[in-house]
Structure formats: structure tokens, C-alpha cells
Design an enzyme around this catalytic site. Structure first.
Site, PDB file in Angstrom:
ATOM      1  N   CYS A 151      44.222  35.355  36.321  1.00 50.40           N
ATOM      2  CA  CYS A 151      43.112  35.277  35.373  1.00 50.40           C
ATOM      3  C   CYS A 151      42.539  33.855  35.237  1.00 50.40           C
ATOM      4  CB  CYS A 151      43.563  35.844  34.026  1.00 50.40           C
ATOM      5  SG  CYS A 151      42.201  36.319  32.922  1.00 50.40           S
ATOM      6  N   LYS A 169      52.099  32.132  35.213  1.00 50.39           N
ATOM      7  CA  LYS A 169      50.761  31.576  35.001  1.00 50.39           C
ATOM      8  C   LYS A 169      50.860  30.183  34.384  1.00 50.39           C
ATOM      9  CE  LYS A 169      46.530  32.833  32.447  1.00 50.39           C
ATOM     10  NZ  LYS A 169      46.002  33.849  31.495  1.00 50.39           N
ATOM     11  N   GLU A 196      46.605  42.188  35.018  1.00 49.89           N
ATOM     12  CA  GLU A 196      47.392  41.258  34.205  1.00 49.89           C
ATOM     13  C   GLU A 196      47.920  41.953  32.943  1.00 49.89           C
ATOM     14  OE1 GLU A 196      46.770  36.882  32.074  1.00 49.89           O
ATOM     15  OE2 GLU A 196      45.024  38.151  32.413  1.00 49.89           O
TER      16      GLU A 196
END
Length: 262
Positions: A146, A111, A41
Site C-alpha cells: 500500500c 510494511k 492488504e
């Protein structure tokens, strides 16, 4: 499928230096039998949140996307390009990139879950589209980023779309490493899919990251795991036909009763 994961420490706030670092790493690898490589990431910037408004890339004219496309075509390898900061309509998003081995961008995902513990909502905008599967070599795959790992709903959505292999690029902190290990395995077991994670090691702005990138099979077995502290390259061959066998032996999806789920 033969997968190479680069558990990479990130140079804060310097996209060009990080692209050069990845380019040098690629030159050093034996890639003739590798199908896919994976990056972590925010690998071009790290979590330099106050700087992202200035250094996030225009997705329509991204140097990093060009670099990944050229690398994929040069080495004839698929690239799960971790995620990078992009800026669109005045908003900064944390975007995962998937490039096929012909150098084509086949999927991106912004995200959707922002980390309150890192004050992400003050600097980033959450993704506005649902997760969906993409295909490489005829295999349905998915990616989340994540903190998304803590939200099983979106990963179950990918499983119901036929996902067999889930990628999770991350900058997960060492202070919550136990959660990283448990939740990664849980997502593999409950969805009967392979999970491949790529988490950065190292430190930035007082935060130590957990490393511990891993290959996890549909039974929840950890096939390989990276160190906590160090950069390293992990290589693993995955037998994706095992997914169908596991789903047949323990028919979780046939046993679901969605009409009774609130």
C-alpha cells in the site's frame, strides 16, 4: 504465469470469517491452470487499528498462515497472501506473506512505511528489514504494501535485485485513487517490471476504498483493471519474458550513474 487476484471486501475485525470467505472463494474458482493467487492488504481484520493489539496473530502460531499453507498445498497454487496483522515482542506489524505451491512460507515482509493520515504509527510498528526479492518458479519477484508505493527507492532496490514482477496488496482510499493509478503505472515503467495490485473495495469507518486492482506491464500498459465499487476476481496471463526484452530495448539500468546520485 497465470495469476488470479481476489479484489475482496473485508469483514472488519473477524479473521475467522474472512478465512472462511477466502476458503469459499477458492472452492468456487477454476484453479487447474492458475499459478498464483493474490489477496489484499489486512484481509483478515481490515483497518480495525484499535483492535489489532488484541486480534493480531502470533507469527509463530498463526491460524492464517496455516490456512494459507493448507490452501496452497491443496490447490497446488502459489499464494501472495496479501498482508495480515501479526504481533511480535509486544509490537504489531502489517506483514505480507508468500506461500509456494508446496505449502511452504518462502518470504514475509513487514510494511516499513506507516500512514500518518490513518494514524498508523499509533497502533503499528514499521518493518525493521529491507525489502528483498523472493523466487517462485525460478522468477524473481517482490512485494511492498500500500503506502510503500509512494516510496520509489525501495521498489528500485527490488529492481536492482532482479525483480521482474512486483505485487502490491493494499487498502487504498478512493479519495486518493488518482495517485494509486498513476504511481502503480509509474513504478512499472521506471523499473521495467510487471506490477500486480490487489486493493479492496467497500467502506469501513467512514473511508471508501478504491478497488481498481490492476495488471500493468513493463511499458506501463494496464492489461486489466478492477472496478472501483465491487468485489471481483481478475485473471491474467503474464508473459514474464517480456521484461528482458523491454530492458534491452530501453536500457535504463545500463544508463544509470549511481556515483552522481546524492
Amino acid at each position: 504465469m497465470n495469476i488470479l487476484v481476489y479484489q475482496m471486501d473485508v469483514i472488519p475485525g473477524d479473521p475467522q470469517a474472512n478465512r472462511e470467505k477466502v476458503g469459499k472463494w477458492l472452492e468456487e474458482q477454476e484453479l487447474h491452470d492458475v499459478d498464483l493467487i493474490m489477496l489484499p492488504e489486512m484481509w483478515t481484520t481490515a483497518y480495525t487499528l484499535p483492535e489489532l493489539d488484541d486480534i493480531a496473530e502470533d507469527p509463530a502460531d498463526s491460524e492464517t498462515v496455516r490456512f494459507l499453507k493448507e490452501s496452497a498445498e491443496r490447490y497446488h497454487v502459489h499464494i501472495m497472501g496479501g498482508s495480515i496483522a501479526v504481533k511480535r515482542d509486544g509490537k504489531v506489524f502489517n506483514r505480507a506473506l508468500v506461500i509456494n505451491n508446496a505449502g511452504e512460507l518462502v518470504y514475509h515482509y513487514d510494511k516499513m512505511h506507516l500512514v500518518p493520515m490513518l494514524n498508523e504509527p499509533a497502533y503499528l510498528s514499521g518493518g525493521e528489514e529491507s525489502v528483498r526479492v523472493f523466487e517462485l518458479d525460478g522468477v524473481k519477484m517482490g512485494v511492498v504494501i500500500c503506502y510503500d508505493l509512494r516510496f520509489p527507492e525501495i521498489i528500485r532496490s527490488l529492481a536492482l535485485q532482479g525483480c521482474k514482477l512486483l505485487f502490491i496488496p493494499a487498502e487504498w482510499p478512493d479519495s486518493r485513487r488518482a495517485h494509486w493509478d498513476v504511481l502503480s503505472a509509474a513504478r512499472a515503467v521506471e523499473n521495467q517490471m510487471y506490477v500486480v495490485t490487489c486493493n479492496r473495495p467497500g467502506e469501513y469507518d467512514g473511508i471508501t476504498f478504491a478497488g481498481s486492482s490492476a495488471f500493468i506491464d513493463p511499458w506501463g500498459n494496464v492489461l486489466q483493471k478492477g472496478s472501483v465499487e465491487h468485489e471481483e476476481t481478475l485473471r491474467q496471463e503474464l508473459e514474464l519474458s517480456n521484461v528482458a526484452e523491454v530492458r534491452e530495448n530501453v536500457p535504463v539500468f545500463d544508463s544509470r550513474v549511481p556515483s552522481l546520485y546524492d
